[in-house]
Write an enzyme that holds these catalytic residues in place. Structure first.
Site, PDB file in Angstrom:
ATOM      1  N   SER A   1      -7.127  12.412   1.747  1.00 10.54           N
ATOM      2  CA  SER A   1      -7.432  11.270   2.028  1.00 10.54           C
ATOM      3  C   SER A   1      -6.666  11.570   3.727  1.00 10.54           C
ATOM      4  CB  SER A   1      -6.593  10.122   1.627  1.00 10.54           C
ATOM      5  OG  SER A   1      -5.150  10.137   2.032  1.00 10.54           O
ATOM      6  N   ASP A   2      -7.588  10.282   4.434  1.00  9.74           N
ATOM      7  CA  ASP A   2      -7.956  10.016   6.263  1.00  9.74           C
ATOM      8  C   ASP A   2      -6.168   9.061   6.146  1.00  9.74           C
ATOM      9  OD1 ASP A   2      -7.607  10.008   8.392  1.00  9.74           O
ATOM     10  OD2 ASP A   2      -9.855   9.008   9.053  1.00  9.74           O
ATOM     11  N   TYR A   3      -6.047   8.941   7.071  1.00  5.54           N
ATOM     12  CA  TYR A   3      -5.019   8.442   7.605  1.00  5.54           C
ATOM     13  C   TYR A   3      -4.706   6.884   6.281  1.00  5.54           C
ATOM     14  CZ  TYR A   3      -0.084   7.508   9.828  1.00  5.54           C
ATOM     15  OH  TYR A   3       0.805   7.320   9.806  1.00  5.54           O
ATOM     16  N   ASP A   4      -3.680   7.129   5.485  1.00  9.60           N
ATOM     17  CA  ASP A   4      -3.389   5.643   4.984  1.00  9.60           C
ATOM     18  C   ASP A   4      -4.554   4.695   4.359  1.00  9.60           C
ATOM     19  OD1 ASP A   4      -1.383   3.094   4.004  1.00  9.60           O
ATOM     20  OD2 ASP A   4      -2.686   2.087   5.691  1.00  9.60           O
TER      21      ASP A   4
END
Ligand code: BGC
Length: 713
Positions: free
Chosen positions: A261-264
């Site tokens: 995933s991307d950050y968060d």
């Protein structure tokens, strides 16, 4: 190491742990005191932290070694952590920002950038870089255009591929190689109104023909990871989008690597309105095929319960963890948990003279000469002053260069003086009125004013969208000031995105230098003095004003196109500005001049099994040697779906000695003439085509040919 066997020895908590990525400080600081905030946000306890599978961001080899040691001390299963970070256009030796690098039209330089980055980053113990960014974008308001390769799908594929090959070479277990994580899947560059993280809504045709091509090229080149994007596509956040992650990526493209995933971004699907809470987010993520969750803890905190109550099939977790462990094995972590990390190698290789030289070579080809009314190269007999907000700046590394140190970069003024340029004043001022009386005396005495203008390093990049892409009005006033002083002027433009330059076009020359990295000013000095000849060509159209956005050369014709001449009222146009950009895609001047003549095609008609050969003569009409990038475009006049007016299908960057003439040849095959339908299948249709060759997307010579079923004898 037998991965399947290893997987079977893991507890469910340990499996789920492999799917978590967190920052290094979790492992080396006093958790209670120093990182209480972060720990509380993610609701992680020490046991969960010391089961995590990978780490985001690491400063150097000694930090990596400390983290890995601490981790292995506390871990039962002894599976080493994998270290990932954003090494985007260099580790400490900073190369031009990707958008600038693409203006070189020289994929070999992109390969070099990736090689040098991989060699340096791996000495710190990094195993994966979150690069290349293959997001096509046609909106310069979006700050992240600086991280990509512009508006064209063909060029995007070429650069993406070279970069993946540069990082990985043929084997990521070898010293000095790292794995590439292509991002942000998918279509993040089309965020509505250029506002970062915003909605994306587009047709399947645009996805397959334009926006997906860069990621696909990276996957075909063997990229080991792919990162999902923050946006929704078809209303579903990319991070949990089954169509993207399963149907397209795995089934259709055959991707075998790891998704992250991307950050968060897994947690953020709650804000998107697509999950009630972290538990639902975990279900959607695992069902879509998301392997690693970066910087949120939906998986870690909920997957176990979801398996126990039979909401989630353990098989999905096993598949994800298998892929993660396989990647660790491919990197060589089971043989050496400290793979790459070496304080001695770090000292020897990072920012070495050889690496800096490579960065300079890239910088020399990544600047675009936009205008030149006889100002450049500088004349040693004339007197110059250099003023403006960037006149004394060495902040040329640009966004995403967190290891780079601007203070080590060189001053342009010193480099110019070393080359014998009479620079009688260099003054960093934000407005002409900041010049003192004695400065003004020197301005009067000068022949040419060099204006160092642009955007601050932090004005482009992630979360740095702008609705107004003009220079600040204060900066534009430097050009009017030069006119008022009755002086010739030139603009050196430092920036990360295409800007609206309409209000500074009265200046006599513009050298567009983006952020060219550690050796930026060294390269700029050589270009300004004529030691080197500029050869960059734009890879994004520069609009006349922000209202023209999105503006790109490869647009459709519409049913009512605006044509030259004649009264054209009910056609596709603006009342207040031309349709064309201020500077088109592919545009860039040189100190040489190139003449294109005698274009020819090998045949008037070809079948799908034949190739069309195209040739043109190109001559350097000056006594200045230099590079020219000869560009080839096609148009498919009539098809079942409307095709762009022009599409880049080939280019050659060629060196010309003074007055040298060369015949440049290209070939087109059925692959170049085909397109994708909405299902992502390749379609080839017979009919009339144009082939165009020239020095930019507007200055072209055109010939028609036909693709036929069979040749009529
Ligand atoms: C960015 C990614 C980056 C990640 C990790 C995110 O905010 O969108 O491009 O790779 O952070 O630093």
């Amino acid at each position: 190491m037998d991965i399947k066997k290893l997987l079977n020895t893991l507890t469910i908590e340990e499996k789920i742990g492999q799917m978590l990525q967190i920052a290094p400080f979790f492992f080396i600081k006093n958790l209670e005191i120093e990182v209480a905030g972060n720990v509380n946000d993610l609701a992680l306890n020490e046991a969960k932290i010391f089961r995590a599978g990978s780490v985001l961001g690491i400063r150097n080899a000694s930090e990596m070694i400390e983290v890995q040691k601490n981790y292995l001390k506390k871990s039962r299963h002894q599976i080493p952590l994998m270290f990932m970070a954003d090494v985007i256009h260099g580790y400490e030796t900073i190369f031009p920002v990707p958008l600038a690098l693409s203006t070189s039209w020289n994929p070999k330089l992109a390969y070099d950038m990736a090689r040098v980055s991989a060699i340096e980053a791996s000495t710190a113990g990094l195993h994966v870089t979150f690069s290349p960014m293959a997001d096509l974008s046609r909106d310069p308001r979006w700050g992240r255009v600086v991280e990509g390769f512009g508006e064209d799908p063909y060029l995007n594929q070429i650069f993406t591929k070279s970069i993946v090959e540069g990082y990985q070479q043929d084997d990521i277990s070898k010293d000095g190689n790292i794995a590439a994580c292509v991002k942000h899947f998918a279509a993040y560059g089309a965020s509505e109104s250029g506002r970062d993280y915003n909605t994306v809504d587009m047709s399947r045709l645009s996805m397959h023909n334009d926006y997906f091509t860069g990621y696909k090229a990276a996957v075909d080149a063997g990229a080991h990871l792919i990162m999902t994007s923050f946006n929704v596509l078809d209303g579903i956040p990319a991070t949990v989008n089954k169509y993207l992650l399963k149907d397209l990526l795995r089934k259709s493209w055959g991707f075998k690597g790891v998704t992250i995933s991307d950050y968060d971004s897994l947690h953020q699907i709650i804000e998107h309105g697509c999950a009630e809470d972290d538990k639902e987010a975990a279900i959607r993520g695992i069902e879509a095929g998301l392997d690693i969750e970066m910087a949120s803890s939906c998986y870690t905190n909920y997957l176990k319960k979801l398996v126990e109550n039979q909401t989630v099939d353990i098989k999905l977790i096993d598949q994800a963890v298998y892929r993660i462990l396989k990647l660790k094995k491919q990197i060589g972590l089971f043989d050496n948990p400290y793979k790459g990390a070496s304080i001695e190698q770090e000292e020897k290789l990072v920012r070495s003279a050889n690496h800096l030289q490579r960065a300079k070579e890239a910088a020399l080809e990544s600047a675009v000469l936009l205008k030149n009314d006889g100002i450049l190269p500088l004349n040693k007999k004339l007197k110059y002053v250099m003023i403006g907000p960037y006149a004394e700046s060495t902040s040329t590394n640009g966004p995403w260069s967190w290891h780079g140190r601007n203070n080590l970069n060189h001053q342009l003024s010193e480099l110019l003086v070393e080359q014998g340029i009479s620079l009688i004043l260099t003054k960093e001022v934000s407005h002409p009125s900041d010049l003192s009386d004695s400065d003004m005396e020197l301005v009067r005495e000068s022949d040419v004013i060099i204006l160092a203008l642009g955007e601050h390093e932090k004005e482009s990049g992630e979360a740095h969208s702008r609705s107004d892409i003009r220079l600040p009005r204060k900066q534009e006033s430097f050009v009017t000031f030069s006119e008022f002083m009755n002086k010739k002027s030139m603009v050196l433009l430092y920036h990360g995105r295409p800007l609206d330059l309409t209000n500074i076009m009265q200046t006599n020359a513009i050298l567009d230098v983006y952020f060219l990295g550690s050796m930026a000013n060294d390269a700029i000095a050589d270009l300004m003095t004529g030691v080197n000849n500029p050869s960059g060509k734009l890879t994004m159209s520069y609009p006349r004003n922000v209202g023209q956005i999105p503006i790109y050369y490869n647009h459709l014709n519409t049913g009512r196109p605006k044509t030259d001449g004649g009264h054209n009222e009910f056609v596709s146009y603006y009342l207040d500005v031309e349709n064309s950009p201020l500077f088109p895609f592919g545009y860039g001047l040189s100190y040489s001049n190139f003449n294109y003549t005698d274009m020819s095609v090998s045949k008037k008609s070809i079948t799908k099994d034949e190739k069309l050969k195209i040739s043109i003569n190109v001559e350097n009409t000056t006594n200045i040697p230099g590079y020219e990038t000869v560009q080839l475009y096609i148009r498919d006049y009539s098809a079942t779906i409307s095709r762009p007016l022009k599409q880049l299908k080939g280019f050659k960057k060629i060196w010309f000695d003074q007055h040298e003439k060369k015949t440049v040849e290209f070939e087109l095959s059925n692959h170049d003439l085909s397109f994708m339908n909405g299902e992502g299948q390749t379609v080839l249709e017979t009919g009339r085509f144009a082939v165009m060759i020239g020095s930019n997307s507007e200055t072209l010579t055109k010939m028609d040919f036909h693709l036929v079923k069979e040749v009529v004898k």
